[in-house]
Design a protein around this motif. Sequence first.
Motif, PDB file in Angstrom:
ATOM      1  N   LYS A  21       0.837  -1.202   0.000  1.00 23.50           N
ATOM      2  CA  LYS A  21       0.000   0.000   0.000  1.00 23.50           C
ATOM      3  C   LYS A  21       0.874   1.255   0.000  1.00 23.50           C
ATOM      4  O   LYS A  21       0.585   2.217  -0.723  1.00 23.50           O
ATOM      5  CB  LYS A  21      -0.944   0.015   1.195  1.00 23.50           C
ATOM      6  N   ILE A  22       1.928   1.250   0.780  1.00 25.52           N
ATOM      7  CA  ILE A  22       2.849   2.392   0.813  1.00 25.52           C
ATOM      8  C   ILE A  22       3.463   2.606  -0.567  1.00 25.52           C
ATOM      9  O   ILE A  22       3.551   3.738  -1.059  1.00 25.52           O
ATOM     10  CB  ILE A  22       3.944   2.179   1.884  1.00 25.52           C
ATOM     11  N   LEU A  27       3.828   5.588  -5.695  1.00 24.26           N
ATOM     12  CA  LEU A  27       3.812   5.648  -7.153  1.00 24.26           C
ATOM     13  C   LEU A  27       2.718   6.581  -7.670  1.00 24.26           C
ATOM     14  O   LEU A  27       2.936   7.351  -8.607  1.00 24.26           O
ATOM     15  CB  LEU A  27       3.655   4.243  -7.747  1.00 24.26           C
ATOM     16  N   LYS A  28       1.552   6.527  -7.053  1.00 24.00           N
ATOM     17  CA  LYS A  28       0.466   7.434  -7.443  1.00 24.00           C
ATOM     18  C   LYS A  28       0.893   8.881  -7.250  1.00 24.00           C
ATOM     19  O   LYS A  28       0.668   9.738  -8.112  1.00 24.00           O
ATOM     20  CB  LYS A  28      -0.794   7.154  -6.617  1.00 24.00           C
ATOM     21  N   ASN A  29       1.489   9.153  -6.097  1.00 22.63           N
ATOM     22  CA  ASN A  29       1.942  10.517  -5.820  1.00 22.63           C
ATOM     23  C   ASN A  29       3.068  10.943  -6.749  1.00 22.63           C
ATOM     24  O   ASN A  29       3.136  12.110  -7.155  1.00 22.63           O
ATOM     25  CB  ASN A  29       2.367  10.662  -4.360  1.00 22.63           C
ATOM     26  N   PHE A  30       3.965  10.031  -7.075  1.00 26.49           N
ATOM     27  CA  PHE A  30       5.056  10.335  -7.994  1.00 26.49           C
ATOM     28  C   PHE A  30       4.494  10.785  -9.345  1.00 26.49           C
ATOM     29  O   PHE A  30       4.940  11.787  -9.912  1.00 26.49           O
ATOM     30  CB  PHE A  30       5.958   9.116  -8.147  1.00 26.49           C
ATOM     31  N   GLU A  31       3.501  10.062  -9.838  1.00 25.78           N
ATOM     32  CA  GLU A  31       2.860  10.457 -11.099  1.00 25.78           C
ATOM     33  C   GLU A  31       2.141  11.798 -10.952  1.00 25.78           C
ATOM     34  O   GLU A  31       2.301  12.682 -11.784  1.00 25.78           O
ATOM     35  CB  GLU A  31       1.827   9.411 -11.532  1.00 25.78           C
ATOM     36  N   ARG A  32       1.359  11.916  -9.909  1.00 23.20           N
ATOM     37  CA  ARG A  32       0.500  13.087  -9.718  1.00 23.20           C
ATOM     38  C   ARG A  32       1.288  14.368  -9.442  1.00 23.20           C
ATOM     39  O   ARG A  32       0.952  15.433  -9.956  1.00 23.20           O
ATOM     40  CB  ARG A  32      -0.466  12.818  -8.565  1.00 23.20           C
ATOM     41  N   ILE A  33       2.355  14.260  -8.672  1.00 29.91           N
ATOM     42  CA  ILE A  33       3.085  15.453  -8.240  1.00 29.91           C
ATOM     43  C   ILE A  33       4.285  15.750  -9.136  1.00 29.91           C
ATOM     44  O   ILE A  33       4.469  16.879  -9.590  1.00 29.91           O
ATOM     45  CB  ILE A  33       3.531  15.307  -6.776  1.00 29.91           C
ATOM     46  N   TYR A  70       0.130   2.600 -13.862  1.00 31.83           N
ATOM     47  CA  TYR A  70       0.900   3.845 -13.811  1.00 31.83           C
ATOM     48  C   TYR A  70       1.491   4.152 -15.192  1.00 31.83           C
ATOM     49  O   TYR A  70       2.706   4.067 -15.391  1.00 31.83           O
ATOM     50  CB  TYR A  70       2.015   3.738 -12.769  1.00 31.83           C
ATOM     51  N   PRO A  71       0.654   4.524 -16.158  1.00 34.06           N
ATOM     52  CA  PRO A  71       1.156   4.746 -17.519  1.00 34.06           C
ATOM     53  C   PRO A  71       2.187   5.870 -17.611  1.00 34.06           C
ATOM     54  O   PRO A  71       3.105   5.801 -18.435  1.00 34.06           O
ATOM     55  CB  PRO A  71      -0.109   5.077 -18.319  1.00 34.06           C
ATOM     56  N   THR A  72       2.055   6.867 -16.792  1.00 33.20           N
ATOM     57  CA  THR A  72       3.014   7.971 -16.820  1.00 33.20           C
ATOM     58  C   THR A  72       4.380   7.491 -16.346  1.00 33.20           C
ATOM     59  O   THR A  72       5.413   7.874 -16.912  1.00 33.20           O
ATOM     60  CB  THR A  72       2.518   9.143 -15.954  1.00 33.20           C
ATOM     61  N   ILE A  73       4.395   6.643 -15.334  1.00 38.22           N
ATOM     62  CA  ILE A  73       5.669   6.093 -14.849  1.00 38.22           C
ATOM     63  C   ILE A  73       6.272   5.165 -15.894  1.00 38.22           C
ATOM     64  O   ILE A  73       7.488   5.194 -16.124  1.00 38.22           O
ATOM     65  CB  ILE A  73       5.492   5.388 -13.486  1.00 38.22           C
TER      66      ILE A  73
END
Length: 90
Positions: A21-22, A27-33, A70-73
């Motif tokens: 979960k962490i 990863l979500k935050n890495f893409e978003r931010i 995570y397509p952006t990653i």
Amino acid sequence: MLFAPLLGFGDPTFNKEITYKIVKDALKNFERIYLKDKRFIGGDKACIGDLIAFYDVTMLEVLDYDFSPYPTIKKWLSEMRKIGGVQKAD
């Protein structure tokens, strides 16, 4: 070390579900931010932050982590692998 329990060493009582979960949240935050509307963390050119993040993120590949959500990653990883020095070290 976040990856130690996922790789099978470290504290045997460590909760893998919490660790996953962490990682998912990170990863979500890495893409978003950091990658939102950008090719690299700093914009159009890779910077030292991209290199550091690249080697952290690619540690997940050792675990056969599924990057499809995570397509952006995935795109960023592909762009990073086009960099000559990264190709040699990857």
